[in-house]
Write an enzyme that holds these catalytic residues in place. Structure first.
Site, PDB file in Angstrom:
ATOM      1  CE1 TYR A  96       2.499  -9.906   4.281  1.00 28.19           C
ATOM      2  CE2 TYR A  96       2.788  -7.643   3.550  1.00 28.19           C
ATOM      3  CZ  TYR A  96       2.424  -8.949   3.288  1.00 28.19           C
ATOM      4  OH  TYR A  96       1.994  -9.292   2.032  1.00 28.19           O
TER       5      TYR A  96
ATOM      6  CG  ASP B 110      -1.963  -1.112   1.176  1.00 25.61           C
ATOM      7  OD1 ASP B 110      -2.344  -1.490   0.053  1.00 25.61           O
ATOM      8  OD2 ASP B 110      -2.363  -1.598   2.241  1.00 25.61           O
TER       9      ASP B 110
END
Length: 296
Positions: A194, A101
């Site tokens: 992540y 993102d």
């Protein structure tokens, strides 16, 4: 006089970096405007006539809208495609192992691309215009003419990771090599990691790009976060976390190998000024970093 000369050099270097970044982004925007839609299914059905390469890229995503190509040309994919097309003299499409993102960084993201087909050569080449190292371009042309895939990968890696890579300073291609047979950056991916970092307290401008700040006096209940994380580990249907087309044949069930929340002792604290050592401003205060790490 020496300090003035050093300041001028620093200002010049800053201008060079800004100019290089702006020029690369302008090229990516122009290139994105002429980008033909990429039909992956059609591409995969066609017999491959060119070599597929796999690369690893690292980037600071603050100035980008994410990985995927966008009309603004400010996707990391846009930057890579524009530079590779310029180097290889034809239209190059890049496929990543996943999408990030806006503002998300990557330490080691895998992507693949293929050398342009013969009919597309000349659509996006440099044509002798500056932006990279000319000697490396000559070597690249020689490697392409000799159909030496290993040499092509070596030259591309050397150019794209060098000081005159033609890339913006916040994007670094770490390596390029010939892809194994049947390799696809997304389908061959076996796992992703992540890390989300939150700093307790008021934070610091030196880490503002890489962590969220809770604010003065706010704390996280890391133990409770760990209990919640344990509920998500293992095999689950994660459809609620994404958008999935009804005709997508891939199962929505995934395996979360690890999800943990832990306190990190690291915090940058500049040394106090001698004049402030006996003032309330120099009083010690607690501010830890809490990292949430997940692997899937």
């Amino acid at each position: 006089r020496r300090e003035a000369a050093a300041a001028r050099r620093t200002l010049l270097e800053t201008r060079v970096f800004l100019h290089r970044g702006r020029r690369c982004m302008a090229t990516a925007t122009t290139f994105r405007a002429a980008r033909r839609p990429y039909d992956r299914e059609a591409q995969e059905r066609q017999p491959r006539q060119t070599t597929r390469f796999v690369g690893r890229v690292q980037y600071d995503g603050t100035e980008y809208v994410g990985w995927q190509t966008q009309p603004s040309g400010r996707g990391v994919q846009d930057v890579l495609e524009a530079r590779l097309s310029s180097l290889l003299g034809g239209r190059v499409y890049v496929a990543g192992s996943g999408r990030t993102d806006k503002g998300v960084h990557a330490r080691d993201q895998v992507f693949h691309f293929e050398t342009p087909a013969q009919e597309s050569v000349g659509e996006g080449g440099e044509g002798g215009e500056g932006g990279g190292t000319r000697v490396a371009h000559v070597q690249l042309a020689a490697a392409l003419s000799a159909a030496d895939d290993a040499a092509v990968a070596s030259v591309l890696e050397r150019v794209l990771s060098g000081p005159r890579s033609g890339m913006p300073p916040d994007v670094l291609v770490r390596s390029v090599c010939v892809a194994p047979a049947g390799f696809h950056a997304r389908d061959s991916c076996v796992g992703k990691r992540y890390v989300y970092t939150v700093e307790e307290g008021i934070g610091s401008p030196f880490g503002a790009r890489y962590r969220w700040v809770l604010g003065r006096g706010r704390r996280l209940d890391v133990a409770l976060m760990g209990e919640a994380a344990a509920l998500l580990t293992g095999r689950h249907d994660f459809s609620a976390f994404g958008v999935r087309r009804p005709d997508d044949p891939r199962p929505p069930t995934k395996v979360m190998r690890r999800l943990e929340a832990r306190l990190s002792p690291y915090r940058y604290t500049p040394p106090p000024h001698p004049a402030l050592t006996n003032t309330p401003y120099a009083a010690p205060h607690r501010s830890n970093s809490s990292s949430s790490s997940s692997s899937s």
